[in-house]
Motif scaffolding. Structure first.
Motif, PDB file in Angstrom:
ATOM      1  N   SER A   1       0.833  -1.210   0.000  1.00  0.00           N
ATOM      2  CA  SER A   1       0.000   0.000   0.000  1.00  0.00           C
ATOM      3  C   SER A   1       0.867   1.260   0.000  1.00  0.00           C
ATOM      4  O   SER A   1       0.529   2.252  -0.652  1.00  0.00           O
ATOM      5  CB  SER A   1      -0.965   0.000   1.190  1.00  0.00           C
ATOM      6  N   ILE A   2       1.999   1.230   0.699  1.00  0.00           N
ATOM      7  CA  ILE A   2       2.912   2.375   0.692  1.00  0.00           C
ATOM      8  C   ILE A   2       3.493   2.575  -0.710  1.00  0.00           C
ATOM      9  O   ILE A   2       3.579   3.702  -1.206  1.00  0.00           O
ATOM     10  CB  ILE A   2       4.019   2.188   1.744  1.00  0.00           C
ATOM     11  N   SER A   3       3.883   1.486  -1.357  1.00  0.00           N
ATOM     12  CA  SER A   3       4.433   1.593  -2.715  1.00  0.00           C
ATOM     13  C   SER A   3       3.410   2.156  -3.687  1.00  0.00           C
ATOM     14  O   SER A   3       3.728   3.036  -4.504  1.00  0.00           O
ATOM     15  CB  SER A   3       4.907   0.223  -3.202  1.00  0.00           C
ATOM     16  N   LEU A   4       2.173   1.650  -3.607  1.00  0.00           N
ATOM     17  CA  LEU A   4       1.114   2.179  -4.480  1.00  0.00           C
ATOM     18  C   LEU A   4       0.848   3.653  -4.177  1.00  0.00           C
ATOM     19  O   LEU A   4       0.601   4.451  -5.089  1.00  0.00           O
ATOM     20  CB  LEU A   4      -0.162   1.360  -4.322  1.00  0.00           C
ATOM     21  N   ASN A   5       0.915   4.012  -2.901  1.00  0.00           N
ATOM     22  CA  ASN A   5       0.750   5.404  -2.501  1.00  0.00           C
ATOM     23  C   ASN A   5       1.829   6.275  -3.144  1.00  0.00           C
ATOM     24  O   ASN A   5       1.540   7.338  -3.704  1.00  0.00           O
ATOM     25  CB  ASN A   5       0.800   5.498  -0.977  1.00  0.00           C
ATOM     26  N   GLN A   6       3.079   5.824  -3.097  1.00  0.00           N
ATOM     27  CA  GLN A   6       4.182   6.607  -3.656  1.00  0.00           C
ATOM     28  C   GLN A   6       4.068   6.750  -5.174  1.00  0.00           C
ATOM     29  O   GLN A   6       4.236   7.837  -5.719  1.00  0.00           O
ATOM     30  CB  GLN A   6       5.524   5.974  -3.300  1.00  0.00           C
TER      31      GLN A   6
ATOM     32  N   LEU B   1       2.557  10.163  -9.765  1.00  0.00           N
ATOM     33  CA  LEU B   1       1.833  10.333 -11.025  1.00  0.00           C
ATOM     34  C   LEU B   1       0.848  11.500 -10.945  1.00  0.00           C
ATOM     35  O   LEU B   1       0.803  12.347 -11.837  1.00  0.00           O
ATOM     36  CB  LEU B   1       1.104   9.041 -11.394  1.00  0.00           C
ATOM     37  N   LEU B   2       0.076  11.562  -9.860  1.00  0.00           N
ATOM     38  CA  LEU B   2      -0.905  12.636  -9.721  1.00  0.00           C
ATOM     39  C   LEU B   2      -0.242  14.012  -9.624  1.00  0.00           C
ATOM     40  O   LEU B   2      -0.780  15.006 -10.118  1.00  0.00           O
ATOM     41  CB  LEU B   2      -1.796  12.399  -8.500  1.00  0.00           C
ATOM     42  N   MET B   3       0.926  14.066  -9.000  1.00  0.00           N
ATOM     43  CA  MET B   3       1.569  15.364  -8.811  1.00  0.00           C
ATOM     44  C   MET B   3       2.309  15.851 -10.056  1.00  0.00           C
ATOM     45  O   MET B   3       2.891  16.937 -10.050  1.00  0.00           O
ATOM     46  CB  MET B   3       2.492  15.331  -7.596  1.00  0.00           C
ATOM     47  N   THR B   4       2.260  15.096 -11.156  1.00  0.00           N
ATOM     48  CA  THR B   4       2.780  15.635 -12.413  1.00  0.00           C
ATOM     49  C   THR B   4       1.869  16.749 -12.904  1.00  0.00           C
ATOM     50  O   THR B   4       2.291  17.595 -13.700  1.00  0.00           O
ATOM     51  CB  THR B   4       2.900  14.541 -13.506  1.00  0.00           C
ATOM     52  N   ARG B   5       0.615  16.721 -12.408  1.00  0.00           N
ATOM     53  CA  ARG B   5      -0.347  17.803 -12.668  1.00  0.00           C
ATOM     54  C   ARG B   5      -0.927  18.229 -11.320  1.00  0.00           C
ATOM     55  O   ARG B   5      -2.005  17.771 -10.927  1.00  0.00           O
ATOM     56  CB  ARG B   5      -1.451  17.313 -13.590  1.00  0.00           C
ATOM     57  N   PRO B   6      -0.213  19.079 -10.608  1.00  0.00           N
ATOM     58  CA  PRO B   6      -0.615  19.424  -9.238  1.00  0.00           C
ATOM     59  C   PRO B   6      -1.821  20.363  -9.160  1.00  0.00           C
ATOM     60  O   PRO B   6      -1.688  21.566  -9.074  1.00  0.00           O
ATOM     61  CB  PRO B   6       0.638  20.075  -8.660  1.00  0.00           C
TER      62      PRO B   6
ATOM     63  N   PHE C   1      -6.491  14.070  -3.446  1.00  0.00           N
ATOM     64  CA  PHE C   1      -6.432  12.628  -3.721  1.00  0.00           C
ATOM     65  C   PHE C   1      -5.178  12.004  -3.110  1.00  0.00           C
ATOM     66  O   PHE C   1      -5.243  10.918  -2.521  1.00  0.00           O
ATOM     67  CB  PHE C   1      -6.462  12.352  -5.226  1.00  0.00           C
ATOM     68  N   VAL C   2      -4.055  12.675  -3.236  1.00  0.00           N
ATOM     69  CA  VAL C   2      -2.794  12.165  -2.681  1.00  0.00           C
ATOM     70  C   VAL C   2      -2.910  12.035  -1.159  1.00  0.00           C
ATOM     71  O   VAL C   2      -2.476  11.030  -0.576  1.00  0.00           O
ATOM     72  CB  VAL C   2      -1.601  13.059  -3.084  1.00  0.00           C
TER      73      VAL C   2
ATOM     74  N   GLU D   1      -1.944   4.283   5.433  1.00  0.00           N
ATOM     75  CA  GLU D   1      -1.668   4.105   6.865  1.00  0.00           C
ATOM     76  C   GLU D   1      -2.750   3.262   7.533  1.00  0.00           C
ATOM     77  O   GLU D   1      -2.463   2.406   8.372  1.00  0.00           O
ATOM     78  CB  GLU D   1      -1.540   5.457   7.563  1.00  0.00           C
ATOM     79  N   GLU D   2      -3.994   3.493   7.160  1.00  0.00           N
ATOM     80  CA  GLU D   2      -5.107   2.743   7.744  1.00  0.00           C
ATOM     81  C   GLU D   2      -5.011   1.258   7.390  1.00  0.00           C
ATOM     82  O   GLU D   2      -5.312   0.398   8.223  1.00  0.00           O
ATOM     83  CB  GLU D   2      -6.436   3.324   7.259  1.00  0.00           C
ATOM     84  N   ILE D   3      -4.581   0.952   6.177  1.00  0.00           N
ATOM     85  CA  ILE D   3      -4.419  -0.444   5.764  1.00  0.00           C
ATOM     86  C   ILE D   3      -3.432  -1.158   6.684  1.00  0.00           C
ATOM     87  O   ILE D   3      -3.669  -2.284   7.112  1.00  0.00           O
ATOM     88  CB  ILE D   3      -3.975  -0.532   4.289  1.00  0.00           C
ATOM     89  N   GLY D   4      -2.339  -0.501   7.009  1.00  0.00           N
ATOM     90  CA  GLY D   4      -1.360  -1.104   7.909  1.00  0.00           C
ATOM     91  C   GLY D   4      -1.941  -1.386   9.279  1.00  0.00           C
ATOM     92  O   GLY D   4      -1.736  -2.456   9.855  1.00  0.00           O
ATOM     93  N   ASP D   5      -2.682  -0.416   9.825  1.00  0.00           N
ATOM     94  CA  ASP D   5      -3.288  -0.594  11.152  1.00  0.00           C
ATOM     95  C   ASP D   5      -4.327  -1.716  11.150  1.00  0.00           C
ATOM     96  O   ASP D   5      -4.355  -2.558  12.054  1.00  0.00           O
ATOM     97  CB  ASP D   5      -3.948   0.709  11.618  1.00  0.00           C
TER      98      ASP D   5
END
Length: 155
Positions: free
Chosen positions: A77-82, A87-92, A99-100, A108-112
């Motif tokens: 989940s952290i990797s997908l987040n990064q 990708l999303l921040m190429t158009r901020p 969304f980010v 973070e919630e997935i980990g908990d």
């Protein structure tokens, strides 16, 4: 199209470890190696392998297991987040920034949640193992039975 490596690398054909170091993600390397040790074996004690982390004895895993998924799930989940955040921040835009942040919070919630579920399933497995252990033990002599005295022998 450039076929060279990242500009901070001296090697024109870098490997993944060099790329990770160049973008300051090399702290994930031990976790990557841990996750792929069943495929690319190394010298690890049996109780540290994914799928057997809850085992009390040295076993060789044959088949499927749901043991030890908390860390790999959270790392994924952290990797997908990064990746998604980059990708999303190429158009901020305002929407993409929101969304980010949402994706980061979910990561973070997935980990908990995964940690709580692993604790719960481990406790349930321990209870089941204890019930099975008690069921395998032979009943003690006379437990729960009325003991009749034998009549005295006639002489």
């Amino acid at each position: 199209m450039s076929t060279g490596g990242h500009r901070s690398l001296k090697n024109p054909k870098p490997n993944f470890a060099q790329l990770e170091k160049a973008v300051k993600l090399d702290h994930w390397r031990p976790r990557y190696r841990w996750a792929s040790q069943h495929t690319h074996s190394g010298c690890r004690p049996p109780l540290s392998l994914l799928g057997t982390v809850e085992s009390k004895r040295h076993i060789h895993l044959v088949g499927q297991s749901n043991s030890g998924f908390t860390d790999p799930l959270h790392m994924a989940s952290i990797s997908l987040n990064q990746v998604t955040g980059s990708l999303l921040m190429t158009r901020p835009t305002i929407d993409n920034v929101v969304f980010v942040q949402i994706i980061s919070d979910l990561s973070e919630e997935i980990g908990d949640v995964a940690f709580k579920v692993e604790k719960q399933t481990y406790a349930e497995a321990q209870k089941k193992e204890e019930r099975n252990r008690k069921a395998r033990q032979p009943a003690s002599r006379g437990a729960g039975k009325s003991i009749r005295k034998r009549p005295a022998a006639k002489r």
